[in-house]
Design a protein around this motif. Sequence first.
Motif, short mmCIF file in Angstrom:
data_model
loop_
_atom_site.label_atom_id
_atom_site.label_comp_id
_atom_site.label_asym_id
_atom_site.label_seq_id
_atom_site.Cartn_x
_atom_site.Cartn_y
_atom_site.Cartn_z
N PHE A 1 -16.96 -35.91 -13.50
CA PHE A 1 -15.93 -36.55 -12.69
C PHE A 1 -16.55 -37.59 -11.74
CE2 PHE A 1 -14.11 -32.28 -13.61
CZ PHE A 1 -12.97 -32.70 -14.30
N PHE A 2 -17.49 -38.38 -12.26
CA PHE A 2 -18.20 -39.35 -11.43
C PHE A 2 -17.24 -40.34 -10.76
CE2 PHE A 2 -17.98 -41.07 -15.69
CZ PHE A 2 -17.62 -42.38 -15.49
N PHE A 3 -16.10 -40.61 -11.43
CA PHE A 3 -15.13 -41.54 -10.87
C PHE A 3 -14.47 -40.96 -9.62
CE2 PHE A 3 -13.73 -39.41 -14.72
CZ PHE A 3 -12.69 -38.61 -14.27
N PHE A 4 -14.51 -39.63 -9.45
CA PHE A 4 -14.10 -38.99 -8.21
C PHE A 4 -15.31 -38.74 -7.29
CE2 PHE A 4 -10.22 -37.25 -10.46
CZ PHE A 4 -9.31 -37.94 -9.69
N THR A 5 -16.41 -38.28 -7.90
CA THR A 5 -17.57 -37.85 -7.12
C THR A 5 -18.17 -38.98 -6.31
OG1 THR A 5 -18.05 -36.29 -8.93
CG2 THR A 5 -19.75 -36.59 -7.27
N LYS A 6 -18.34 -40.14 -6.92
CA LYS A 6 -18.97 -41.26 -6.22
C LYS A 6 -18.16 -41.71 -5.00
CE LYS A 6 -21.80 -43.28 -9.90
NZ LYS A 6 -22.05 -44.49 -10.72
N PRO A 7 -16.86 -41.99 -5.15
CA PRO A 7 -16.12 -42.41 -3.95
C PRO A 7 -15.99 -41.31 -2.90
CG PRO A 7 -14.64 -42.22 -5.84
CD PRO A 7 -16.03 -42.13 -6.36
N ILE A 8 -15.90 -40.05 -3.33
CA ILE A 8 -15.83 -38.95 -2.36
C ILE A 8 -17.13 -38.89 -1.55
CG2 ILE A 8 -15.91 -36.42 -2.16
CD1 ILE A 8 -13.77 -36.29 -4.31
N PHE A 9 -18.26 -39.04 -2.24
CA PHE A 9 -19.53 -39.03 -1.51
C PHE A 9 -19.64 -40.23 -0.57
CE2 PHE A 9 -23.83 -40.64 -1.04
CZ PHE A 9 -24.40 -39.58 -0.37
N ARG A 10 -19.25 -41.42 -1.05
CA ARG A 10 -19.33 -42.62 -0.20
C ARG A 10 -18.51 -42.43 1.07
NH1 ARG A 10 -20.83 -47.46 -2.95
NH2 ARG A 10 -20.44 -48.49 -0.95
N LEU A 11 -17.31 -41.86 0.91
CA LEU A 11 -16.45 -41.63 2.07
C LEU A 11 -17.05 -40.59 3.00
CD1 LEU A 11 -13.85 -42.12 3.61
CD2 LEU A 11 -12.67 -40.55 2.05
N LEU A 12 -17.56 -39.49 2.42
CA LEU A 12 -18.18 -38.45 3.24
C LEU A 12 -19.39 -39.00 3.98
CD1 LEU A 12 -18.25 -35.46 4.07
CD2 LEU A 12 -19.66 -35.01 2.05
N HIS A 13 -20.18 -39.81 3.30
CA HIS A 13 -21.38 -40.42 3.89
C HIS A 13 -20.99 -41.33 5.06
CE1 HIS A 13 -24.95 -43.05 4.13
NE2 HIS A 13 -25.60 -41.99 3.71
N ALA A 14 -19.92 -42.12 4.87
CA ALA A 14 -19.46 -43.02 5.93
C ALA A 14 -18.92 -42.23 7.12
CB ALA A 14 -18.38 -43.95 5.38
N LEU A 15 -18.17 -41.16 6.85
CA LEU A 15 -17.65 -40.33 7.94
C LEU A 15 -18.77 -39.69 8.74
CD1 LEU A 15 -14.66 -38.60 6.09
CD2 LEU A 15 -14.50 -40.29 7.93
N ASN A 16 -19.80 -39.23 8.03
CA ASN A 16 -20.93 -38.60 8.72
C ASN A 16 -21.68 -39.61 9.59
OD1 ASN A 16 -22.79 -36.32 9.18
ND2 ASN A 16 -24.24 -37.55 8.02
N ALA A 17 -21.73 -40.87 9.15
CA ALA A 17 -22.38 -41.91 9.95
C ALA A 17 -21.63 -42.13 11.26
CB ALA A 17 -22.46 -43.21 9.16
N ILE A 18 -20.31 -41.93 11.22
CA ILE A 18 -19.48 -42.12 12.42
C ILE A 18 -19.47 -40.86 13.29
CG2 ILE A 18 -17.14 -42.57 13.26
CD1 ILE A 18 -16.68 -44.14 10.63
N ILE A 19 -19.26 -39.70 12.65
CA ILE A 19 -19.07 -38.44 13.40
C ILE A 19 -20.42 -37.81 13.76
CG2 ILE A 19 -18.09 -36.11 13.26
CD1 ILE A 19 -15.99 -37.30 11.33
N GLY A 20 -21.38 -37.90 12.85
CA GLY A 20 -22.70 -37.32 13.11
C GLY A 20 -22.79 -35.84 12.82
N ASN A 21 -21.82 -35.28 12.12
CA ASN A 21 -21.84 -33.86 11.77
C ASN A 21 -21.14 -33.70 10.43
OD1 ASN A 21 -20.57 -31.04 11.63
ND2 ASN A 21 -21.93 -30.81 13.40
N MET A 22 -21.87 -33.16 9.45
CA MET A 22 -21.32 -33.05 8.09
C MET A 22 -20.15 -32.08 8.03
SD MET A 22 -22.10 -34.76 5.40
CE MET A 22 -23.29 -35.94 4.77
N GLY A 23 -20.17 -31.02 8.84
CA GLY A 23 -19.07 -30.05 8.81
C GLY A 23 -17.75 -30.68 9.23
N TRP A 24 -17.76 -31.36 10.38
CA TRP A 24 -16.54 -32.03 10.82
C TRP A 24 -16.18 -33.18 9.87
CZ3 TRP A 24 -14.09 -28.97 13.71
CH2 TRP A 24 -14.72 -28.19 14.67
N SER A 25 -17.17 -33.80 9.27
CA SER A 25 -16.89 -34.87 8.30
C SER A 25 -16.16 -34.33 7.08
CB SER A 25 -18.20 -35.55 7.86
OG SER A 25 -18.86 -36.14 8.97
#
Length: 609
Positions: A360-384
């Motif tokens: 499901f790379f067509f889901f996995t890649k954008p989900i990771f990109r979004l999670l990565h971007a959220l973590n850059a803003i929030i600074g915590n993977m759990g809350w991201s």
Amino acid sequence: MDDQNKNLILAVVLSGIVLLTWTYFFPAPEPVIDPNAPTVQQSVASQGAAGDTIALAPPSTDAGITTNGAVTQPATTVSDAPRIDIETDRVVGSISLIGGRIDDLSLKDYKTELDSDEIVTLLTPVGSDAPYYAVYGWAPGGDLTGADVPSANTEWSVESGNALGLDAPVTLVWENDSGLVFRRTISIDKDYLFTITQSVENKGADAKRMAAYGIVARHGTPEVSRYFVLHEGLVRLTDKTLEEADYKDIADYDMIAREGAQASVAQVEENGWVGFTDKNWMTTLVPQPGQSFTSVVKYVANSEIYQVESRLPAQTIEPGASVENTTYLFAGAKEWEAIKRYQDEVGIYHFVDSIDWGWFFFFTKPIFRLLHALNAIIGNMGWSIIVLTLIIKGIMFPLAYKSYVSMARMKELQPEMEKLKEEAGDDREKMQRGMMDLYKKNKVNPASGCLPLILQIPVFFSLYKVIFVTIELRHAPWLGWIRDLSAPDPSSILNLFGLLSFAPPEPGSIFAILSLGILPILLGISMWLQQKLNPAPTDPSQKMIMAWMPWVFMFMLGSFASGLVLYWIANNTITFTQQYLIMRSHGHKPEVLGNILGSLRSKKKEDAS
């Protein structure tokens, strides 16, 4: 939702439970290596520009490369050889002057265990428990022999550079008796990319012909996680074709070669790379973008050596002239940002595909990109992860809204459905016809409630893949006792979540299943409460399965990564809230407490009978 749709969903869910449980407790067996199996005796050659072939390895195994190209232990012990230190902000290690091997590399930013001070070791020399290293050289052609070119057993001299570091390359030099001067310049960037430039200067009177190569060798079969969702082993890109093979598959390449078929040799026209990947680490040979080369994978059974090679086309060095080739070696952590930078700036074609994104790379890649971007803003993977869940539920809300509205309208039809059931009795066909007529008359689609669930399945597996595979979740904390979102919840109900002094069972043991943490328990409760928004099914078998499902999932997911369990809890909580508010907006007050009490009364009646 009619009985057929319910049965379909239950069958899918139960099949998934069986598959995941079977895979967890009965992983595929490791390949058995026959120590008496003969060595591969296959042709190892690099195609020249004029169509001639050049032997990759010298005929004598004393030179440190066997006739089939496998690197063996040299006559001089590598551990005793002089070395050049490697140190940057992110790696530390050394290069052996025997063969110029890059065979000692550790990653400063990663610990072997959460509470350990020991850093992760990636490459190790011959003589260690599991040798794993890269070596480069030239394959002789024409009238040259193995003694005329540097081999894995050649002791190089340092021409420049005392230690390898950022903006501090080193150059090694070796000269043969015929006037050929070989140089190898090695540099490293701020992350994990080595640049290896090999050159030959011909001071002799005759033209010489040879081909440059690079080898990554791994002695012994590495320990792997053996999860079906994770790939560990060979990863190779041949122009536009991505290939993955586990270590058993690589051994099968050797079996094919012994039977007379061609070895796993692929000709790369413009772009490619080849290497070994672990869950979080990777060592990959990368020729220059646009460079044609031969990509080779082999396994030497009697030495139990796994090996990948990149062989450049043969070149002729005229008297007084010189040639030069530059290639790359990636050796480090599979960090998306670093790998993406090499893809964009260096031009390594589709290098991010070296990360195992799954089906499901067509889901996995954008989900990771979004999670990565959220973590850059929030600074915590759990809350991201929680914010990511909110975003995903927001995107799917239009479908969810239709589903919940349909469920509310189905609830309106409940009295008429009960009346139909009484009239039909045991005649299931009559009951089905009556229900379909009822749905058609009231313009209700019973399958509309299934669509959000169907769409949620690939999203769930994609997020599971992201959390399990990507290194960004490794040792990432959330809050309190959750210090590693890629690992199971460390708390345990068996010691009252730390109030008692004894430690819970080790992960992987049969007793660990009973050692439920706080997050898995919250997961079970959230699923159970979500079920109570609606009355229990009237069919006894469905009722029993639905009653047990939250608790089955609670135990089954108890050993899953905390990040995944956190996602599911957040998803259930948001779903419960959405459905409750939508049902209230359509004039239906969900009787959660009434359904709970009804279940308890029903259970008492069953026990009494």
